[in-house]
Scaffold this active site. Structure first.
Site, PDB file in Angstrom:
ATOM      1  N   GLU A   1      -2.635  10.022  -5.822  1.00  0.00           N
ATOM      2  CA  GLU A   1      -3.765   9.107  -6.031  1.00  0.00           C
ATOM      3  C   GLU A   1      -4.894   9.466  -5.083  1.00  0.00           C
ATOM      4  OE1 GLU A   1      -1.938   5.302  -5.098  1.00  0.00           O
ATOM      5  OE2 GLU A   1      -3.011   4.405  -6.760  1.00  0.00           O
TER       6      GLU A   1
ATOM      7  N   SER B   1      -3.668  -7.933   3.647  1.00  0.00           N
ATOM      8  CA  SER B   1      -3.935  -6.742   4.445  1.00  0.00           C
ATOM      9  C   SER B   1      -4.763  -7.127   5.667  1.00  0.00           C
ATOM     10  CB  SER B   1      -4.701  -5.722   3.603  1.00  0.00           C
ATOM     11  OG  SER B   1      -5.194  -4.704   4.443  1.00  0.00           O
TER      12      SER B   1
ATOM     13  N   THR C   1       0.172  -8.293   0.213  1.00  0.00           N
ATOM     14  CA  THR C   1      -0.901  -7.825  -0.688  1.00  0.00           C
ATOM     15  C   THR C   1      -1.799  -6.768  -0.023  1.00  0.00           C
ATOM     16  OG1 THR C   1      -2.292  -9.660   0.014  1.00  0.00           O
ATOM     17  CG2 THR C   1      -0.976 -10.009  -1.957  1.00  0.00           C
TER      18      THR C   1
ATOM     19  N   CYS D   1      -5.417   0.683  -8.392  1.00  0.00           N
ATOM     20  CA  CYS D   1      -4.162   1.356  -8.753  1.00  0.00           C
ATOM     21  C   CYS D   1      -4.186   1.847 -10.193  1.00  0.00           C
ATOM     22  CB  CYS D   1      -3.011   0.398  -8.551  1.00  0.00           C
ATOM     23  SG  CYS D   1      -3.312  -1.153  -9.396  1.00  0.00           S
TER      24      CYS D   1
ATOM     25  N   LYS E   1       1.142 -12.457   3.197  1.00  0.00           N
ATOM     26  CA  LYS E   1       0.650 -11.532   4.220  1.00  0.00           C
ATOM     27  C   LYS E   1      -0.417 -10.641   3.596  1.00  0.00           C
ATOM     28  CE  LYS E   1       0.894  -7.560   5.664  1.00  0.00           C
ATOM     29  NZ  LYS E   1      -0.452  -7.378   6.219  1.00  0.00           N
TER      30      LYS E   1
ATOM     31  N   TRP F   1      -5.630  -4.399   0.252  1.00  0.00           N
ATOM     32  CA  TRP F   1      -7.031  -4.711   0.553  1.00  0.00           C
ATOM     33  C   TRP F   1      -7.949  -4.532  -0.635  1.00  0.00           C
ATOM     34  CZ3 TRP F   1      -9.543  -0.395  -0.801  1.00  0.00           C
ATOM     35  CH2 TRP F   1      -8.818   0.802  -0.764  1.00  0.00           C
TER      36      TRP F   1
ATOM     37  N   THR G   1       3.377   3.051  -2.788  1.00  0.00           N
ATOM     38  CA  THR G   1       4.764   3.282  -3.197  1.00  0.00           C
ATOM     39  C   THR G   1       5.661   3.444  -1.966  1.00  0.00           C
ATOM     40  OG1 THR G   1       3.904   4.320  -5.176  1.00  0.00           O
ATOM     41  CG2 THR G   1       6.209   4.746  -4.680  1.00  0.00           C
ATOM     42  N   ALA G   2       5.129   4.094  -0.922  1.00  0.00           N
ATOM     43  CA  ALA G   2       5.945   4.330   0.273  1.00  0.00           C
ATOM     44  C   ALA G   2       6.375   3.009   0.911  1.00  0.00           C
ATOM     45  CB  ALA G   2       5.147   5.169   1.269  1.00  0.00           C
ATOM     46  N   VAL G   3       5.442   2.089   1.086  1.00  0.00           N
ATOM     47  CA  VAL G   3       5.802   0.800   1.703  1.00  0.00           C
ATOM     48  C   VAL G   3       6.678  -0.008   0.739  1.00  0.00           C
ATOM     49  CG1 VAL G   3       4.892  -1.379   2.594  1.00  0.00           C
ATOM     50  CG2 VAL G   3       3.758   0.756   3.199  1.00  0.00           C
TER      51      VAL G   3
ATOM     52  N   PHE H   1      -7.760   7.747  -4.871  1.00  0.00           N
ATOM     53  CA  PHE H   1      -8.288   6.452  -4.417  1.00  0.00           C
ATOM     54  C   PHE H   1      -9.718   6.572  -3.901  1.00  0.00           C
ATOM     55  CE2 PHE H   1      -6.570   2.120  -3.363  1.00  0.00           C
ATOM     56  CZ  PHE H   1      -5.877   1.999  -4.557  1.00  0.00           C
TER      57      PHE H   1
ATOM     58  N   GLU I   1       4.386  -3.887  -7.282  1.00  0.00           N
ATOM     59  CA  GLU I   1       3.259  -3.287  -8.011  1.00  0.00           C
ATOM     60  C   GLU I   1       2.769  -2.152  -7.126  1.00  0.00           C
ATOM     61  OE1 GLU I   1       2.206  -4.078 -10.936  1.00  0.00           O
ATOM     62  OE2 GLU I   1       3.130  -6.026 -11.282  1.00  0.00           O
TER      63      GLU I   1
HETATM   64  P1  NAP Z   1      -0.250  -0.351   1.785  1.00  0.00           P
HETATM   65  O1  NAP Z   1      -0.620   0.463   2.943  1.00  0.00           O
HETATM   66  O2  NAP Z   1       1.079  -0.156   1.197  1.00  0.00           O
HETATM   67  O3  NAP Z   1      -0.458  -1.854   2.236  1.00  0.00           O
HETATM   68  C1  NAP Z   1      -0.198  -2.927   1.360  1.00  0.00           C
HETATM   69  C2  NAP Z   1       0.223  -4.118   2.181  1.00  0.00           C
HETATM   70  O4  NAP Z   1       1.458  -3.834   2.806  1.00  0.00           O
HETATM   71  C3  NAP Z   1      -0.758  -4.475   3.281  1.00  0.00           C
HETATM   72  O5  NAP Z   1      -0.794  -5.870   3.436  1.00  0.00           O
HETATM   73  C4  NAP Z   1      -0.123  -3.833   4.490  1.00  0.00           C
HETATM   74  O6  NAP Z   1      -0.495  -4.457   5.694  1.00  0.00           O
HETATM   75  C5  NAP Z   1       1.333  -4.088   4.199  1.00  0.00           C
HETATM   76  N1  NAP Z   1       2.277  -3.254   4.926  1.00  0.00           N
HETATM   77  C6  NAP Z   1       2.119  -2.002   5.384  1.00  0.00           C
HETATM   78  N2  NAP Z   1       3.259  -1.598   6.001  1.00  0.00           N
HETATM   79  C7  NAP Z   1       4.131  -2.628   5.924  1.00  0.00           C
HETATM   80  C8  NAP Z   1       5.469  -2.853   6.372  1.00  0.00           C
HETATM   81  N3  NAP Z   1       6.173  -1.913   7.028  1.00  0.00           N
HETATM   82  N4  NAP Z   1       6.049  -4.032   6.106  1.00  0.00           N
HETATM   83  C9  NAP Z   1       5.384  -4.983   5.451  1.00  0.00           C
HETATM   84  N5  NAP Z   1       4.121  -4.845   5.025  1.00  0.00           N
HETATM   85  C10 NAP Z   1       3.515  -3.675   5.234  1.00  0.00           C
HETATM   86  O7  NAP Z   1      -1.272  -0.173   0.590  1.00  0.00           O
HETATM   87  P2  NAP Z   1      -2.832  -0.293   0.648  1.00  0.00           P
HETATM   88  O8  NAP Z   1      -3.364   0.953   1.234  1.00  0.00           O
HETATM   89  O9  NAP Z   1      -3.238  -1.581   1.255  1.00  0.00           O
HETATM   90  O10 NAP Z   1      -3.190  -0.379  -0.908  1.00  0.00           O
HETATM   91  C11 NAP Z   1      -3.397   0.717  -1.691  1.00  0.00           C
HETATM   92  C12 NAP Z   1      -2.177   1.000  -2.528  1.00  0.00           C
HETATM   93  O11 NAP Z   1      -1.866  -0.157  -3.291  1.00  0.00           O
HETATM   94  C13 NAP Z   1      -2.435   2.074  -3.538  1.00  0.00           C
HETATM   95  O12 NAP Z   1      -1.344   2.931  -3.601  1.00  0.00           O
HETATM   96  C14 NAP Z   1      -2.576   1.326  -4.848  1.00  0.00           C
HETATM   97  O13 NAP Z   1      -2.245   2.086  -5.981  1.00  0.00           O
HETATM   98  C15 NAP Z   1      -1.647   0.201  -4.631  1.00  0.00           C
HETATM   99  N6  NAP Z   1      -1.981  -0.916  -5.508  1.00  0.00           N
HETATM  100  C16 NAP Z   1      -1.158  -1.172  -6.553  1.00  0.00           C
HETATM  101  C17 NAP Z   1      -1.470  -2.190  -7.419  1.00  0.00           C
HETATM  102  C18 NAP Z   1      -0.589  -2.482  -8.590  1.00  0.00           C
HETATM  103  O14 NAP Z   1      -0.744  -3.540  -9.188  1.00  0.00           O
HETATM  104  N7  NAP Z   1       0.334  -1.623  -8.955  1.00  0.00           N
HETATM  105  C19 NAP Z   1      -2.604  -2.969  -7.213  1.00  0.00           C
HETATM  106  C20 NAP Z   1      -3.409  -2.688  -6.131  1.00  0.00           C
HETATM  107  C21 NAP Z   1      -3.073  -1.648  -5.266  1.00  0.00           C
HETATM  108  P3  NAP Z   1      -1.726  -3.961   6.580  1.00  0.00           P
HETATM  109  O15 NAP Z   1      -2.845  -3.646   5.634  1.00  0.00           O
HETATM  110  O16 NAP Z   1      -2.009  -5.146   7.414  1.00  0.00           O
HETATM  111  O17 NAP Z   1      -1.259  -2.769   7.310  1.00  0.00           O
END
Ligand code: NAP
Length: 640
Positions: free
Chosen positions: A484, A280, A252, A387, A278, A254, A333-335, A486, A353
Site C-alpha cells: 500500500e 490513533s 481505530t 484502505c 483507543k 488516523w 495488517t501488521a498490528v 497510502f 479491518e
Molecule cells: P496502525 O499503525 O496499525 O494503527 C492503527 C491503530 O492501532 C492506531 O490507533 C494505533 O495507535 C494502534 N496501534 C498501533 N500499535 C498497536 C499495538 N501494539 N496495540 C494496540 N494498538 C496499536 O495503522 P494506521 O497507520 O493508523 O492506519 C493505516 C492502516 O489502516 C492502513 O494499512 C490502512 O489500509 C488501514 N485501514 C484499514 C481500513 C479498513 O477498513 N480495512 C480502514 C482504514 C485504514 P497509535 O496511532 O496511537 O500508534
C-alpha cells in the site's frame, strides 16, 4: 466593528488595523507562503501593492472593508466597498475555530473514563499536530495500562445496566447522538481538517458518512431478532436469543478520525455493548469530541470510554482483560495480526479491518470519462490515504495511452493545499514517515524503469505535501504494486487479456476493495465474481456506504462493518431448550361430580398429583388435569 483603542491601531492603505493583528499577520506571512483562502475568495486579481500580509484588496476598487472582531480572532472578512471581492485569512480562521471549539466544549484533551474527563494518572501528555503546518493543536492526556483497566471496569459495570435497557431506549439515545453529530458537522469537520489534514469539504463529508452509521444502527437496534427452531421432542421448545457480547475494545486509525469510530461504536451500543475506544494518537481530538456528544445525547456515562496514549500498553491491557469480550480493530495488517494473536489468550471475539492493495482495472471497452472520474475518486480521496484506495491501476493495452493522458490531465487539476484553502482537493500526508514512504516507493519504481507522467516529488508547499502523481510502466514486482503506497500516487500497469488482469489483481495477500471499468455486461459479472475481494466497484470509485457490508477477505481482515451484518460482530447467539414438564398438551378444565368419580389408577409420571387432587373432592368441582390418560378417564364422567 470593535478594534479597541486608537493607540493599538496601525494604518494600512486607507484602513485601520489593530497593531497586534498587523504584527501577527507579518509573522505569519514571513514564515509561510501565503496560500490562504483569499486567492480563491477574491474574484478579482490582487494587486501586490495593496496585498498586505494576508489581507487583500479588490482589483477594481483597490479598496476593502473590514468586518468581524479581529481582536477576538473571530472570522475576519475583507470586502471591497462595492462588494466586488472578499477574503478570509486562514490564520484568523484557525484561531477562531480552536477558540470556538474550546468554548463549545468540543475541544477535549483528557481521556474519558466512566463519564469523567480524566488526565493521565502520571500527568503525561502528548502533542497533537496539524500535519499541514506542524502547529501544535493541543496537548492530550497520554494514558496507558492503569487508565485502560479503569476504563474497562467502568465499561463492564455499565454493561450490566445498558444491556438491559430496552432496544427502543438505546435506539433513541443513538438517534440523539446522530442528531448532535450532524448539528455539529461543521465543527467536527474543522477538527478533522486540523488534526488529519483532509480538505474541509471532504472532512465534513466524513462527518455525514460517520454519523450515518449511528443513524443506521439506531434503527437496527430495534431489529435484533432471535429465532425459533422446530424441536426434536414433542414436549420441548428451542429458541435462540441474540445477546450483546459484552465490553468491546475498539482501536481505530488516523485516516478517518470519526467514521472508523462510529462504524464500530454505533453497532456496539445498539446491541447493548459498552466500549473502550483507543483512537490513533495522531487524531484523538475528533474521537474526544464525538464522545462528548455521546454524553450530551444521554448515552450513559461508562458506556463510551476513550483512552489514548501508549498504544502497545493500552492494546495489551485490552487484550489481557477477561472482561473485554471483543476486539474490533481498523489499521495496518501488521498490528491486526498482533492483536489477533493476543486475543487468543482470553478467547475474545475479533474483527479486523486491515490494509488493502486495491486493483482498479480499466478495460479497452471502458467509458473513458467514467473510468477517469472513478479512478480519481478511488485513488485520490483523502490524498490516497484510505484502505480502499486504488493502489494499482491495471490498464488494458488498447486504451492505455488514452487513459494515461486523460488521467494525468485530470490529476493535474487537483488543487493541493491546506485543508481550509478554498477549492483544495488534496491535503498533506499525515506525517513525515508517510511522505518518506511515498518517496521511497516512487524512487524504487523509477530506478526499475517506471516513468513519471505527472508529479513524482514533494510539493512546493513544503511540510508533508506531495504532488498528485501518475507513474506509467509500473511492473508487478515494484513496491508500488506489492504494498500500500497510502499516498497520492497512481501507478499504471499494462495488461493484455481479461485472464491476465484477473491474475494480476488477485496476486496479493490483500483482498479488501477492487474496481473495474467496462461497458460489457458479461465481463462485469465474470470479472467481479472472479476477483478475490470483499468489495467490488463496477464503473464506480466510491463504494462505501452504511447500508452495505464493508470488509475484506484474505489478509485484509475478518468480519464486516456497516449494514445489518455489522450487528453480528457485537452479538452472541444463546440457544435455549425448554422442557415443558408434563407434556405439551394444555391443561383442560373439566367438571367432575364426586358421586360419579370412577376408581382408576394412573401410571403416568405425574398421575400421583392428579389422582390426589381428584380423590380429595368433597363436592362437585372444576379440576385441571394435565395427565392425558387421566383426563380421558375423567371425561367419561363429566356431567351433562
Ligand atoms: P496502525 O499503525 O496499525 O494503527 C492503527 C491503530 O492501532 C492506531 O490507533 C494505533 O495507535 C494502534 N496501534 C498501533 N500499535 C498497536 C499495538 N501494539 N496495540 C494496540 N494498538 C496499536 O495503522 P494506521 O497507520 O493508523 O492506519 C493505516 C492502516 O489502516 C492502513 O494499512 C490502512 O489500509 C488501514 N485501514 C484499514 C481500513 C479498513 O477498513 N480495512 C480502514 C482504514 C485504514 P497509535 O496511532 O496511537 O500508534
Amino acid at each position: 466593528m470593535t478594534l479597541g483603542g486608537v493607540s493599538r491601531l496601525a494604518l494600512v492603505g486607507s484602513r485601520s488595523f489593530a497593531t497586534s493583528q498587523v504584527l501577527s499577520m507579518h509573522s505569519y506571512c514571513f514564515t509561510r507562503p501565503i496560500i490562504t483562502r483569499q486567492a480563491s475568495y477574491c474574484t478579482h486579481s490582487m494587486d501586490d501593492k495593496y496585498f498586505f500580509c494576508g489581507c487583500c484588496c479588490c482589483g477594481i476598487c483597490r479598496d476593502f472593508i473590514f468586518e468581524g472582531d479581529c481582536l477576538n480572532y473571530e472570522l475576519i472578512e475583507f470586502k471591497c466597498a462595492a462588494g466586488h471581492s472578499e477574503c478570509l485569512m486562514s490564520m484568523e480562521v484557525k484561531s477562531s475555530i480552536t477558540d470556538k471549539l474550546r468554548s463549545s466544549g468540543l475541544l477535549r484533551t483528557q481521556g474519558l473514563i466512566g463519564g469523567k474527563w480524566t488526565d493521565a494518572y502520571d500527568g503525561k501528555t502528548l502533542e497533537v499536530h496539524n500535519p499541514a503546518t506542524g502547529e501544535v493543536l493541543a496537548d492530550v492526556s497520554c494514558m496507558g495500562q492503569k487508565e485502560t483497566n479503569d476504563a474497562i471496569s467502568s465499561a463492564y459495570d455499565t454493561f450490566i445496566s445498558w444491556s438491559k435497557v430496552t432496544a427502543a431506549e438505546r435506539s433513541k439515545c443513538l438517534r440523539k447522538w446522530y442528531d448532535l453529530l450532524m448539528a455539529h458537522k461543521e465543527e467536527l469537520g474543522q477538527l478533522i481538517t486540523l488534526e488529519q489534514g483532509k480538505p474541509l469539504k471532504e472532512a465534513i463529508g466524513e462527518v455525514s458518512y460517520g454519523a450515518s452509521f449511528v443513524e443506521f444502527f439506531a434503527e437496527e437496534a430495534k431489529r435484533v431478532y432471535g429465532d425459533i427452531i422446530p424441536a426434536t421432542l414433542p414436549d420441548r421448545r428451542l429458541f435462540v436469543l441474540r445477546q450483546p457480547v459484552g465490553v468491546v475494545g475498539a482501536i481505530t486509525p488516523w485516516n478517518f478520525p470519526l467514521a472508523m469510530i462510529t462504524r464500530k461504536v454505533g453497532p456496539a451500543l445498539a446491541c447493548g455493548c459498552t466500549v473502550v475506544i483507543k483512537p490513533s494518537e495522531l487524531t484523538p481530538l475528533t474521537a474526544l469530541a464525538a464522545a462528548e456528544l455521546s454524553l450530551q445525547a444521554g448515552i450513559p456515562p461508562g458506556a463510551v470510554n476513550v483512552i489514548m496514549g501508549n498504544a502497545p500498553a493500552i492494546g495489551d491491557a485490552l487484550l489481557a482483560s477477561p472482561q473485554v469480550r471483543k476486539i474490533t480493530f481498523t489499521g495496518s495488517t501488521a498490528v491486526g495480526k498482533k492483536l489477533m494473536a493476543g486475543a487468543a489468550a482470553t478467547v475474545k471475539k475479533v474483527s479486523l479491518e486491515l490494509g488493502g492493495n486495491a486493483p482498479c482495472i480499466i478495460f479497452n471497452d471502458a467509458d473513458l470519462d467514467v473510468a477517469v472520474k472513478g479512478t480519481l475518486a478511488a485513488k485520490f480521496r483523502n490524498s490516497g490515504q484510505t484502505c480502499v484506495c486504488a493502489n494499482r491501476v491495471l490498464v488494458q493495452e488498447g486504451i492505455y495511452e488514452k487513459f494515461a493522458n486523460a488521467l494525468s490531465k485530470a490529476v493535474q487539476n487537483l488543487k493541493v493545499g491546506e485543508g481550509f484553502t478554498e477549492g483544495a482537493i488534496q491535503g498533506p500526508l499525515i506525517n513525515k514517515a508517510a511522505l518518506e514512504k511515498v518517496e521511497t516507493f516512487v524512487q524504487e519504481a523509477v530506478s526499475k524503469g517506471a516513468k513519471v507522467l505527472l508529479g513524482g516529488k514533494r510539493h512546493s508547499l513544503g511540510m508533508t505535501f506531495y504532488e498528485p502523481t501518475v507513474i506509467g510502466d509500473v511492473k508487478s514486482d515494484m513496491l508500488l504494486s506489492r504494498e500500500e503506497v497510502f499516498g497520492p500516487v497512481a501507478p499504471l500497469l499494462r495488461f493484455k487479456t481479461e485472464e491476465e488482469a484477473i491474475h494480476m489483481a488477485n496476486d496479493t495477500n490483500a483482498g479488501l476493495a477492487a474496481y473495474i471499468f467496462t461497458t460489457n455486461v458479461q465481463r462485469t459479472w465474470r470479472v467481479s465474481e472472479a476477483l478475490e475481494y470483499g468489495l467490488v466497484g463496477v464503473n464506480e470509485g466510491l463504494i462505501s456506504t452504511e447500508v452495505a457490508p464493508f470488509g475484506g477477505v484474505k489478509q485484509s481482515g475478518l468480519g464486516r462493518e456497516g449494514s445489518k451484518y455489522g450487528m453480528d460482530e457485537y452479538l452472541e447467539f444463546s440457544s435455549y431448550e425448554i422442557c415443558m414438564l408434563g407434556g405439551y398438551e394444555q391443561k383442560l378444565t373439566v367438571e367432575v361430580r364426586r358421586q360419579s368419580l370412577p376408581r382408576w389408577t394412573c401410571n403416568s409420571k405425574i398421575a400421583g398429583r392428579e389422582k390426589a387432587s381428584v380423590l380429595s373432592f368433597a363436592f362437585d368441582v372444576n379440576v385441571e388435569v394435565s395427565c392425558k390418560p387421566c383426563r380421558q378417564l375423567l371425561r367419561s364422567c363429566v356431567s351433562e
